[in-house]
Design an enzyme around this catalytic site. Sequence first.
Site, PDB file in Angstrom:
ATOM      1  N   GLY B  40       0.834  -1.202   0.000  1.00 44.31           N
ATOM      2  CA  GLY B  40       0.000   0.000   0.000  1.00 44.31           C
ATOM      3  C   GLY B  40       0.861   1.241   0.000  1.00 44.31           C
ATOM      4  N   LEU B  43      -1.709   7.191   2.210  1.00 43.56           N
ATOM      5  CA  LEU B  43      -1.118   7.965   3.295  1.00 43.56           C
ATOM      6  C   LEU B  43      -0.487   7.066   4.338  1.00 43.56           C
ATOM      7  CD1 LEU B  43      -3.694  10.821   3.686  1.00 43.56           C
ATOM      8  CD2 LEU B  43      -1.323  10.986   2.928  1.00 43.56           C
ATOM      9  N   GLY B  45       0.456   3.544   4.094  1.00 38.92           N
ATOM     10  CA  GLY B  45       1.564   2.742   3.558  1.00 38.92           C
ATOM     11  C   GLY B  45       2.671   3.620   2.986  1.00 38.92           C
ATOM     12  N   HIS B 266     -21.853   7.258   4.266  1.00 36.68           N
ATOM     13  CA  HIS B 266     -21.683   8.714   4.228  1.00 36.68           C
ATOM     14  C   HIS B 266     -22.971   9.369   3.751  1.00 36.68           C
ATOM     15  CE1 HIS B 266     -20.002  12.626   3.544  1.00 36.68           C
ATOM     16  NE2 HIS B 266     -18.827  12.234   3.957  1.00 36.68           N
ATOM     17  N   ARG B 330     -21.890  11.477  10.865  1.00 38.79           N
ATOM     18  CA  ARG B 330     -22.357  10.869   9.622  1.00 38.79           C
ATOM     19  C   ARG B 330     -23.420   9.803   9.815  1.00 38.79           C
ATOM     20  NH1 ARG B 330     -16.436  10.649   6.764  1.00 38.79           N
ATOM     21  NH2 ARG B 330     -16.348  12.911   6.626  1.00 38.79           N
ATOM     22  N   HIS B 401     -18.851   4.120   2.527  1.00 36.25           N
ATOM     23  CA  HIS B 401     -17.735   5.058   2.454  1.00 36.25           C
ATOM     24  C   HIS B 401     -16.471   4.601   3.169  1.00 36.25           C
ATOM     25  CE1 HIS B 401     -15.723   8.879   2.269  1.00 36.25           C
ATOM     26  NE2 HIS B 401     -15.766   9.048   3.566  1.00 36.25           N
ATOM     27  N   GLU B 425      -6.570   2.717   7.182  1.00 36.86           N
ATOM     28  CA  GLU B 425      -7.931   2.186   7.166  1.00 36.86           C
ATOM     29  C   GLU B 425      -7.949   0.657   7.254  1.00 36.86           C
ATOM     30  OE1 GLU B 425     -10.361   4.078   4.176  1.00 36.86           O
ATOM     31  OE2 GLU B 425     -12.047   2.729   4.561  1.00 36.86           O
TER      32      GLU B 425
HETATM   33  C1  LIG Z   1     -14.121   9.866  -1.426  1.00 30.15           C
HETATM   34  C2  LIG Z   1     -13.467   9.848  -0.087  1.00 30.15           C
HETATM   35  C3  LIG Z   1     -13.293  11.027   0.628  1.00 30.15           C
HETATM   36  C4  LIG Z   1     -12.699  11.035   1.884  1.00 30.15           C
HETATM   37  N1  LIG Z   1     -12.540  12.223   2.549  1.00 30.15           N
HETATM   38  C5  LIG Z   1     -11.896  12.242   3.737  1.00 30.15           C
HETATM   39  C6  LIG Z   1     -11.633  13.467   4.408  1.00 30.15           C
HETATM   40  O1  LIG Z   1     -12.002  14.550   3.949  1.00 30.15           O
HETATM   41  N2  LIG Z   1     -10.986  13.425   5.598  1.00 30.15           N
HETATM   42  C7  LIG Z   1     -10.554  12.246   6.131  1.00 30.15           C
HETATM   43  O2  LIG Z   1      -9.940  12.271   7.188  1.00 30.15           O
HETATM   44  N3  LIG Z   1     -10.767  11.079   5.498  1.00 30.15           N
HETATM   45  C8  LIG Z   1     -11.423  11.047   4.325  1.00 30.15           C
HETATM   46  N4  LIG Z   1     -11.630   9.841   3.681  1.00 30.15           N
HETATM   47  C9  LIG Z   1     -11.060   8.616   4.236  1.00 30.15           C
HETATM   48  C10 LIG Z   1      -9.565   8.541   3.949  1.00 30.15           C
HETATM   49  O3  LIG Z   1      -9.300   9.121   2.710  1.00 30.15           O
HETATM   50  C11 LIG Z   1      -9.057   7.128   3.912  1.00 30.15           C
HETATM   51  O4  LIG Z   1      -9.514   6.399   5.005  1.00 30.15           O
HETATM   52  C12 LIG Z   1      -7.535   7.093   3.955  1.00 30.15           C
HETATM   53  O5  LIG Z   1      -7.009   7.933   2.966  1.00 30.15           O
HETATM   54  C13 LIG Z   1      -7.041   5.695   3.769  1.00 30.15           C
HETATM   55  O6  LIG Z   1      -5.658   5.699   3.580  1.00 30.15           O
HETATM   56  P1  LIG Z   1      -4.882   4.344   3.517  1.00 30.15           P
HETATM   57  O7  LIG Z   1      -3.451   4.688   3.380  1.00 30.15           O
HETATM   58  O8  LIG Z   1      -5.261   3.513   4.669  1.00 30.15           O
HETATM   59  O9  LIG Z   1      -5.426   3.598   2.218  1.00 30.15           O
HETATM   60  P2  LIG Z   1      -5.447   3.997   0.659  1.00 30.15           P
HETATM   61  O10 LIG Z   1      -5.060   5.393   0.417  1.00 30.15           O
HETATM   62  O11 LIG Z   1      -6.750   3.521   0.129  1.00 30.15           O
HETATM   63  O12 LIG Z   1      -4.310   3.142   0.045  1.00 30.15           O
HETATM   64  C14 LIG Z   1      -4.414   1.765  -0.158  1.00 30.15           C
HETATM   65  C15 LIG Z   1      -3.154   1.297  -0.825  1.00 30.15           C
HETATM   66  O13 LIG Z   1      -3.092  -0.110  -0.777  1.00 30.15           O
HETATM   67  C16 LIG Z   1      -2.823  -0.647  -2.037  1.00 30.15           C
HETATM   68  N5  LIG Z   1      -3.479  -1.954  -2.100  1.00 30.15           N
HETATM   69  C17 LIG Z   1      -4.735  -2.272  -1.711  1.00 30.15           C
HETATM   70  N6  LIG Z   1      -4.963  -3.579  -1.885  1.00 30.15           N
HETATM   71  C18 LIG Z   1      -3.842  -4.102  -2.393  1.00 30.15           C
HETATM   72  C19 LIG Z   1      -3.458  -5.404  -2.791  1.00 30.15           C
HETATM   73  N7  LIG Z   1      -4.286  -6.444  -2.683  1.00 30.15           N
HETATM   74  N8  LIG Z   1      -2.217  -5.569  -3.300  1.00 30.15           N
HETATM   75  C20 LIG Z   1      -1.360  -4.518  -3.406  1.00 30.15           C
HETATM   76  N9  LIG Z   1      -1.666  -3.286  -3.022  1.00 30.15           N
HETATM   77  C21 LIG Z   1      -2.885  -3.071  -2.531  1.00 30.15           C
HETATM   78  C22 LIG Z   1      -3.345   0.362  -3.016  1.00 30.15           C
HETATM   79  O14 LIG Z   1      -2.662   0.248  -4.236  1.00 30.15           O
HETATM   80  C23 LIG Z   1      -3.048   1.670  -2.294  1.00 30.15           C
HETATM   81  O15 LIG Z   1      -1.735   2.079  -2.561  1.00 30.15           O
HETATM   82  C24 LIG Z   1     -12.255   9.822   2.438  1.00 30.15           C
HETATM   83  C25 LIG Z   1     -12.427   8.636   1.736  1.00 30.15           C
HETATM   84  C26 LIG Z   1     -13.030   8.628   0.495  1.00 30.15           C
HETATM   85  C27 LIG Z   1     -13.244   7.336  -0.215  1.00 30.15           C
END
Ligand SMILES: Cc1cc2nc3c(=O)[nH]c(=O)nc-3n(C[C@H](O)[C@H](O)[C@H](O)COP(=O)(O)OP(=O)(O)OC[C@H]3O[C@@H](n4cnc5c(N)ncnc54)[C@H](O)[C@@H]3O)c2cc1C
Lengths: 247, 637
Positions: B40, B43, B45, B266, B330, B401, B425
């Site tokens: 990942g 943010l 990873g 959401h 929400r 969401h 997440e």
């Molecule tokens: C439309 C939207 C708006 C949002 N707005 C807000 C906001 O305003 N404020 C707030 O605090 N939060 C907000 N959120 C929530 C927040 O954006 C996310 O919870 C957060 O960014 C998740 O970050 P992450 O690094 O955990 O995952 P992600 O950014 O989803 O990254 C997942 C990573 O894992 C990789 N990956 C996944 N599965 C695999 C696999 N099987 N093999 C290899 N790689 C894989 C992907 O390639 C990606 O790089 C929002 C979410 C959405 C959907």
Amino acid sequence: MKITLKIWRQESAKAKGKLETYQLNEVEQDMSFLEMLDMLNEDLAVKGERSVEFDHDCREGICGQCSLVINGQAHGPESHYTTCQTHMRSFKDGDTIFIEPFRAKAFPVIRDLKVNRDSFDTIIQAGGYISAFTGNAPEANNIPIHHDISESAFDSAACIGCGACVATCKNSSAALFVSAKISHLAKLPQGKVERKERVEWMITAHDEEGFGSCTHTGACAMVCPQEVQLLDITRMNFEFNRALCIS
Amino acid sequence: MALNAKEPKGPLKDKWRLYNEHKNLVNPANRKKIDIIVVGAGLSGGGASASLAELGYNVKTFFFQDSARRSHSVAAQGGVNAAKNYQNDGDTIYKMFYDTIKGGDYRSREANVYRMAQLSVDLIDHMTAQGVPFGREYSGYLSNRSFGGVLVSRTFYARGQTGQQLLMATYQAMMKQVKKGTLTQYNRHEILDFVLIDGKARGVIVRDLVTGKIERHSAHAVVLGTGGFGKIYYLSTLAMNSNGSATWRAHKKGAFFANPSWTQIHPTALPQAGDQQSKLTLMSESLRNDGRIWVPLKKDDDRLPNDIPDEERDYYLERRYPAFGNLVPRDVASRAAKERMDAGHGIGKLKNAVYLDFRTAIGKLGVDTIKERYGNLFTMYKKITGIDAYKEPMKISPAAHFSMGGLWVDYELGTTIPGLYAVGEANFADHGANRLGANSLLQASVDGNFVLPNTISNYLADEIRTGPIPTDTKEFDEAEKAVKDQIDKLLSIKGKTPVDRIHRALGKIMFKEVAMARNEKGLIWAIEEIKKLRKQFWTDAAITGDADGMNSELEKAGRLADYLEIAELMAIDALSRNESCGAHFREEFVSDDGEAERNDEEFMYSAAWEWLGKPDWKLHKEHLEFHDIEVKTRSYK
Ligand SMILES: Cc1cc2nc3c(=O)[nH]c(=O)nc-3n(C[C@H](O)[C@H](O)[C@H](O)COP(=O)(O)OP(=O)(O)OC[C@H]3O[C@@H](n4cnc5c(N)ncnc54)[C@H](O)[C@@H]3O)c2cc1C
Ligand code: FES
């Protein structure tokens, strides 16, 4: 709506590609362009044929992964839209639509409509960052930044790295992409420290990756989904000349 | 196996400091000898990758997009919270901790939440230093807005593209390390399985999505930052390729999965307009700062919204929740919308939406101010719907969401598999039964940049003598064989129903019975339907193409196969919790005025599920204790 599609099919980077014809009879105006392609792929799956490969992820115009040339235009008929934001209401019943990948020497085709844009990563690696290690940062409000400067930096930082600027440029130049990052960081006080090296390294990387030179036709700014300004290219040239002068 | 949360001893506000003072470290010369796999590049990873590489570890980062900059964090719009108290409105770290625990309906771990609030302050400094163009006042100082569920302004934002800007900073920090050679990135790679040696996570099996090649990679520890699995509902605000497969396959190797059914629906996404629809675009919660939500007082009112006078409008959130009004959390806002729609007041072609109206705000502040605050959201709305929201209200609707549930982790963010960590997440921490807006960019960034790089050294300190981990062992052979067998099995189904069609059917079941409101009968029905659908998938899915080379249909099928199991556990989890809390609203457990009713006597725990095969699960409970906050009924009235 009835739509005829002429889609570029190509097995791999080395294989020769060609346009294939497909017919869809139940397209709706409200569908997005990519949902229309989903529909085609479902038809192909039922028939046991290999689906059409195309890039997409967020489907809301922000990740920059979608990358189609639709009827000769990068991202389709509406200016400043991404492919995924394009909807079928921009077309009419009976239309024939040509769908091709983004084409540039620095963006080789992987399969069908998917291209390899690793060259963009390489350019950022060359210097598109501020070297602030985790844990080093001063209190954020210690660096006041004028509202307008911050907003202007945002305008450049908004680039989604899709590559439509390259696909539309007759020289396949990535000047708009590179200049957006250089401008974003050069406008901010935090980014000024490394501005000289940044512009030199990034422009060198741009040329080495096989992108063409900019002749300032402005076609890129016409398609850019985030409306990055042509002025950024001028700013990049300024930064480059500044770097020459002080080295 | 008993769950050990490894919470450090000491007063809440000192726990993180005390932890850091006593943990083990790896000296800089030894870090070079240690390999870490990060899955990942969002943010969480991405932040972990860049920070670990800066420290000098050998980091390999895998993700499925073509560039790390496209991870779904990019789509977050509204903002990121931090207890800076720049507005002098009485904000403190404790207040933020309080809001988060209360917002999560007293179903999260105190120590983790407090740490997140503490580190929020550093995150804004860090991101500003990296060049994030946060919104500013004319004085040059940082500006804030409010998000739902709180009474202060602590949300930092970069127009409506905050996630994009934070991710750009994170991506750029990664790219710098790639150039330095401390970080190797594997784009267009998908994790298909994990390799355990002597019970420890030692590697992964991945598929190169371009060549189709199955590869083996080993490491001393593995970090998962693979995001949420809300795409299980098919229609959601997530990206098309977001998936639950990485965490699920880790679960099947022994990592407990916690609170799987807690999904945030959401309240302000674009409504579904047709059957072929693939995505419900989010309209940021920040819009509720200036937008007012309403439905016509009259049922099935066909008049255009601007023709309905104020006294014939029901501003139902302002009516029901006068203290918080349009800014209730929400889960509350989504349920209130559902209640109005079920009562026949929904608007739009499918009667599946409510209005979000800016008329009052435009009248008061002028179009220009609204444009500066939300310009890109209004543009986005126009591009998708063709409607100008400066002139008529937006139509919005609840959509799946965010996954509060995820891999169970302890204070160190370690899963129940030693050496396997989960950040962002992908884990279950911090948000309890309902996440507050703008807390999740925070959690993902803080986990990746500040927490994990500090806690993982405590584990890796024992690994400095291990040496490189070979991949030609029987554990890797077995894992690779299992992966290849599954791919062959999928490709040999050769059925007649396209994968997306089965996924849509799954989404319908889940949105109907395992979403905003749940009940025993519906959940039992859902479990049966999911099982039937799983059978249909394995006998009739139409998966074309082959294994060697790019094949999106195969990728989708692999993810759907996992969703069809996750769905069952979600329903089981929801069924096992005989109370309403946060997003988990059981219709049998409500107060007299129709609000959620918790049962703290019996359910003050996080449910951590252990995979037993077949599918079958065993429930483990992490009992939650609250020492620094008084447990109350959550009220926004
Ligand atoms: C439309 C939207 C708006 C949002 N707005 C807000 C906001 O305003 N404020 C707030 O605090 N939060 C907000 N959120 C929530 C927040 O954006 C996310 O919870 C957060 O960014 C998740 O970050 P992450 O690094 O955990 O995952 P992600 O950014 O989803 O990254 C997942 C990573 O894992 C990789 N990956 C996944 N599965 C695999 C696999 N099987 N093999 C290899 N790689 C894989 C992907 O390639 C990606 O790089 C929002 C979410 C959405 C959907
Ligand atoms: S799919 Fe993300 S910008 Fe089009």
